[in-house]
Design a protein around this motif. Structure first.
Motif, PDB file in Angstrom:
ATOM      1  N   LYS A 155      -9.416   2.569   0.194  1.00  0.00           N
ATOM      2  CA  LYS A 155      -7.794   1.279  -0.746  1.00  0.00           C
ATOM      3  C   LYS A 155      -7.382   2.242   0.425  1.00  0.00           C
ATOM      4  O   LYS A 155      -5.980   1.480   1.421  1.00  0.00           O
ATOM      5  CB  LYS A 155      -7.183   1.595  -1.616  1.00  0.00           C
ATOM      6  N   GLY A 190      -4.592   0.579   3.560  1.00  0.00           N
ATOM      7  CA  GLY A 190      -3.327   1.640   4.024  1.00  0.00           C
ATOM      8  C   GLY A 190      -3.017   1.250   5.530  1.00  0.00           C
ATOM      9  O   GLY A 190      -2.301   0.759   5.806  1.00  0.00           O
ATOM     10  N   TYR A 228       0.971  -1.046   0.224  1.00  0.00           N
ATOM     11  CA  TYR A 228       0.214  -0.439   0.136  1.00  0.00           C
ATOM     12  C   TYR A 228       0.855   0.755  -0.096  1.00  0.00           C
ATOM     13  O   TYR A 228       0.556   2.290  -0.696  1.00  0.00           O
ATOM     14  CB  TYR A 228      -1.109  -0.243   1.293  1.00  0.00           C
ATOM     15  N   TRP A 264      -0.470   4.202  -1.071  1.00  0.00           N
ATOM     16  CA  TRP A 264      -2.634   4.221  -0.900  1.00  0.00           C
ATOM     17  C   TRP A 264      -1.598   4.289   1.166  1.00  0.00           C
ATOM     18  O   TRP A 264      -2.939   3.676   1.618  1.00  0.00           O
ATOM     19  CB  TRP A 264      -2.943   3.117  -0.992  1.00  0.00           C
TER      20      TRP A 264
END
Length: 265
Positions: A181, A185, A61, A66
């Motif tokens: 998302k 993360g 991530y 993210w």
């Protein structure tokens, strides 16, 4: 039971990789019921397993940008302080035998599992309910509220060894308006920092079976790679309700087992 426990360990990582939470809510029950680990020690083991797994999962991530570092700091600092105070003072202050009324006995282990079960039930609600963030927008919360939420997450992490993703993600999405998302993360990074710090605070209080702990952790890490891969194919929010129902059933079972079945045995 051990084979079942190792098989269940992979679900910890899959859940963390796929929906950014929920894995930690499985870890303590897996350790206590499938591996027969003492409840207090299981909370310590859970911190290492969840922290290490979340840290590995957060790398992908981070590379994709993210992760909201600023939000992670706002959440992380009060959480770490709260974890430290909980592991060093609150958890140690709870007596081994809390209450005895006739045949009913409330021990420290039973209390922790009951708290865990109640949080599982609340967590399941946040997973099952329909996300209304898009249709019912809310204003960004204040920094004070973020710090307060971080403190609560730290209390949960320190007390029962759960990373608190089921508390973090709704706050990041609904209040701070982070994309899903990015919220996942950021949640993984917060969980990793909180859990590893909590394990570090507790390491001198318990004898650690490193071979066992590392084996469960490695299996969970394999699971998070699977979960992260699946997240590119399946939207995590589509699976959240099903996982939420599973967590609800588990929470009710633990609550029933600790308060009724164990007292009758």
């Amino acid at each position: 039971m051990e084979i079942t426990g190792y098989s269940a360990s992979i679900l910890i990582g899959i859940s963390l990789g796929l929906i950014g939470g929920g894995g930690s809510i499985l870890t303590v029950p897996v350790l206590v019921y499938l591996f027969a680990v003492d409840t207090v020690l299981a909370t310590t083991y859970s911190l290492f397993i969840v922290g290490s797994t979340s840290l590995v999962g957060s790398f992908s991530y981070f590379k994709k940008r993210w992760i909201d570092i600023q939000t992670a700091i706002y959440f992380g600092i009060p959480s770490i302080i709260s974890v430290f105070l909980t592991r060093h003072y609150i958890l140690l202050a709870i007596p081994e035998k809390i209450l005895q009324m006739g045949s009913f006995s409330l021990s420290k282990s039973v209390l922790l599992m009951v708290i865990f079960a109640v949080l599982m039930i609340f967590a399941s609600y946040s997973m099952i309910k329909k996300d209304t963030a898009a249709t019912n927008p809310q204003k960004n919360t204040s920094l004070t509220a973020v710090i307060l939420q971080g403190t609560v997450v730290g209390l949960v992490t320190g007390l029962i060894g759960a990373g608190g993703g089921f508390l973090i993600i709704p706050a990041l999405v609904n209040f701070l308006k982070l994309p899903m998302k990015t919220a996942i993360g950021t949640s993984l990074l917060i969980i990793a920092v909180n859990s590893i710090a909590g394990f570090g605070f507790s390491i001198g209080q318990n004898h650690i079976e490193w071979k066992f702990l590392l084996s469960v952790t490695l299996i969970a890490i394999v699971g998070i790679f699977i979960g992260s891969y699946l997240s590119t194919k399946i939207e995590g929010y589509k699976l959240k309700p099903a996982f939420g129902w599973f967590v609800l059933v588990m929470g009710v079972y633990i609550l029933f087992k600790e308060t009724l079945i164990n007292q009758l045995m």
